[in-house]
Scaffold this motif. Sequence first.
Motif, mmCIF file in Angstrom:
data_model
loop_
_atom_site.group_PDB
_atom_site.id
_atom_site.type_symbol
_atom_site.label_atom_id
_atom_site.label_comp_id
_atom_site.label_asym_id
_atom_site.label_seq_id
_atom_site.Cartn_x
_atom_site.Cartn_y
_atom_site.Cartn_z
ATOM 1 N N ARG A 4 0.495 -1.443 0.114
ATOM 2 C CA ARG A 4 0.104 0.446 -0.412
ATOM 3 C C ARG A 4 0.884 1.431 -0.003
ATOM 4 O O ARG A 4 0.722 2.305 -0.480
ATOM 5 N N ARG A 5 2.255 1.047 0.670
ATOM 6 C CA ARG A 5 3.326 2.452 0.474
ATOM 7 C C ARG A 5 3.235 2.890 -1.038
ATOM 8 O O ARG A 5 3.410 3.999 -1.040
ATOM 9 N N GLU A 6 3.633 1.884 -1.251
ATOM 10 C CA GLU A 6 4.290 1.510 -3.234
ATOM 11 C C GLU A 6 3.573 2.360 -3.379
ATOM 12 O O GLU A 6 3.900 3.528 -4.574
ATOM 13 N N ILE A 7 1.742 1.805 -3.405
ATOM 14 C CA ILE A 7 0.912 1.392 -4.163
ATOM 15 C C ILE A 7 0.570 3.842 -4.311
ATOM 16 O O ILE A 7 0.021 4.839 -5.218
ATOM 17 N N GLY A 8 0.383 3.728 -3.013
ATOM 18 C CA GLY A 8 0.459 5.874 -2.115
ATOM 19 C C GLY A 8 1.272 6.450 -2.719
ATOM 20 O O GLY A 8 0.949 7.341 -3.356
ATOM 21 N N VAL A 9 2.599 6.357 -3.028
ATOM 22 C CA VAL A 9 3.526 6.940 -3.859
ATOM 23 C C VAL A 9 3.485 7.215 -5.169
ATOM 24 O O VAL A 9 3.266 7.940 -5.972
ATOM 25 N N ILE A 10 3.239 6.014 -5.465
ATOM 26 C CA ILE A 10 2.777 6.107 -7.056
ATOM 27 C C ILE A 10 1.657 6.579 -7.739
ATOM 28 O O ILE A 10 1.827 7.825 -8.898
ATOM 29 N N GLN A 11 0.609 6.614 -6.937
ATOM 30 C CA GLN A 11 -1.022 7.327 -7.239
ATOM 31 C C GLN A 11 -0.339 9.384 -6.890
ATOM 32 O O GLN A 11 -0.627 9.959 -7.915
ATOM 33 N N ARG A 12 0.274 9.317 -5.586
ATOM 34 C CA ARG A 12 0.830 10.892 -5.675
ATOM 35 C C ARG A 12 1.735 11.704 -6.596
ATOM 36 O O ARG A 12 1.868 12.480 -7.247
ATOM 37 N N ILE A 13 2.343 10.435 -7.374
ATOM 38 C CA ILE A 13 3.331 10.700 -8.952
ATOM 39 C C ILE A 13 2.091 10.809 -9.984
ATOM 40 O O ILE A 13 2.296 12.028 -10.821
ATOM 41 N N LEU A 14 1.649 9.903 -10.066
ATOM 42 C CA LEU A 14 0.471 10.285 -11.463
ATOM 43 C C LEU A 14 -0.725 11.963 -10.862
ATOM 44 O O LEU A 14 -0.513 11.714 -12.169
ATOM 45 N N ASP A 15 -0.997 12.040 -9.787
ATOM 46 C CA ASP A 15 -1.625 13.317 -9.693
ATOM 47 C C ASP A 15 -0.637 13.882 -9.991
ATOM 48 O O ASP A 15 -1.440 15.566 -10.105
ATOM 49 N N THR A 16 0.766 14.655 -9.493
ATOM 50 C CA THR A 16 1.092 15.367 -8.957
ATOM 51 C C THR A 16 2.232 15.975 -10.827
ATOM 52 O O THR A 16 2.051 17.127 -11.363
ATOM 53 N N VAL A 17 2.385 14.970 -11.938
ATOM 54 C CA VAL A 17 3.423 15.375 -12.337
ATOM 55 C C VAL A 17 2.581 15.824 -13.697
ATOM 56 O O VAL A 17 2.482 16.732 -14.794
ATOM 57 N N PRO A 18 1.104 15.758 -14.165
ATOM 58 C CA PRO A 18 0.292 16.299 -15.337
ATOM 59 C C PRO A 18 0.711 18.103 -14.539
ATOM 60 O O PRO A 18 0.456 19.107 -15.319
ATOM 61 N N HIS A 19 1.237 18.293 -13.726
ATOM 62 C CA HIS A 19 0.369 19.842 -12.929
ATOM 63 C C HIS A 19 1.998 20.432 -12.560
ATOM 64 O O HIS A 19 2.265 21.886 -12.349
ATOM 65 N N VAL A 20 3.378 19.647 -13.020
ATOM 66 C CA VAL A 20 4.803 19.925 -12.777
ATOM 67 C C VAL A 20 5.277 20.500 -14.325
ATOM 68 O O VAL A 20 5.154 20.072 -15.425
ATOM 69 N N LYS A 40 17.113 5.819 -0.278
ATOM 70 C CA LYS A 40 16.614 6.042 1.182
ATOM 71 C C LYS A 40 15.286 4.869 0.224
ATOM 72 O O LYS A 40 14.318 5.037 1.958
ATOM 73 N N SER A 41 15.152 3.776 -0.422
ATOM 74 C CA SER A 41 14.150 3.133 -0.389
ATOM 75 C C SER A 41 12.472 3.153 -1.007
ATOM 76 O O SER A 41 11.742 2.961 -0.347
ATOM 77 N N VAL A 42 12.936 4.434 -1.319
ATOM 78 C CA VAL A 42 11.002 4.802 -2.413
ATOM 79 C C VAL A 42 11.363 4.211 -3.428
ATOM 80 O O VAL A 42 10.069 4.219 -4.580
ATOM 81 N N CYS A 43 12.509 4.666 -4.405
ATOM 82 C CA CYS A 43 12.266 3.952 -6.072
ATOM 83 C C CYS A 43 12.444 2.990 -6.460
ATOM 84 O O CYS A 43 13.209 2.677 -6.664
ATOM 85 N N THR A 44 11.240 2.270 -5.690
ATOM 86 C CA THR A 44 11.153 0.656 -6.402
ATOM 87 C C THR A 44 11.323 0.773 -8.106
ATOM 88 O O THR A 44 10.865 1.914 -8.900
ATOM 89 N N ASP A 45 11.511 -0.778 -8.653
ATOM 90 C CA ASP A 45 10.852 -0.749 -10.391
ATOM 91 C C ASP A 45 9.913 0.243 -10.501
ATOM 92 O O ASP A 45 9.822 1.022 -11.735
ATOM 93 N N ALA A 46 9.036 -0.256 -9.118
ATOM 94 C CA ALA A 46 7.341 0.273 -10.154
ATOM 95 C C ALA A 46 7.733 1.359 -10.574
ATOM 96 O O ALA A 46 6.030 2.607 -11.008
ATOM 97 N N VAL A 47 7.904 2.664 -9.118
ATOM 98 C CA VAL A 47 7.410 3.980 -8.262
ATOM 99 C C VAL A 47 8.728 4.262 -9.879
ATOM 100 O O VAL A 47 8.209 5.370 -9.951
ATOM 101 N N LEU A 48 10.162 4.306 -9.657
ATOM 102 C CA LEU A 48 10.669 5.282 -11.147
ATOM 103 C C LEU A 48 9.946 4.410 -12.801
ATOM 104 O O LEU A 48 10.049 5.892 -13.138
ATOM 105 N N GLN A 49 8.998 3.596 -13.084
ATOM 106 C CA GLN A 49 8.514 3.238 -14.218
ATOM 107 C C GLN A 49 7.624 4.278 -14.383
ATOM 108 O O GLN A 49 7.242 4.781 -15.290
ATOM 109 N N ALA A 50 6.570 4.695 -12.726
ATOM 110 C CA ALA A 50 5.164 5.056 -12.697
ATOM 111 C C ALA A 50 5.607 6.455 -13.041
ATOM 112 O O ALA A 50 4.939 8.012 -13.818
#
Length: 99
Positions: A38-54, A64-74
């Motif tokens: 759920r933590r990884e899914i939450g980070v991915i969702q924040r990325i998907l919500d934020t990127v269109p506005h930057v 620091k243990s946040v950049c999983t393969d799925a997070v990087l791909q997202a």
Amino acid sequence: RASVTLIGGDVSTKTRYLANDQQIWRHDNDPKEMIKGRREIGVIQRILDTVPHVHAVLIADYGKSVCTDAVLQAAIGASRSSGIPCIVDPARWLKASSK
């Protein structure tokens, strides 16, 4: 001038011990395991919500243990879809390739 949005998981804690205004020791408390579930899914969702506005994405995990393969791909995929630059700190890959 720039505005920054920080997206991440656990925050590292750095405790500095001082004597006479001089640092004599520092204790770092860093996450030991990559985020998952759920933590990884939450980070991915924040990325998907934020990127269109930057205007650009900078990925700098410093191990620091946040950049999983799925997070990087997202993050990279969302950047490409939005047509904005994505800059990745290569430290993770340099460390992995030196093993």
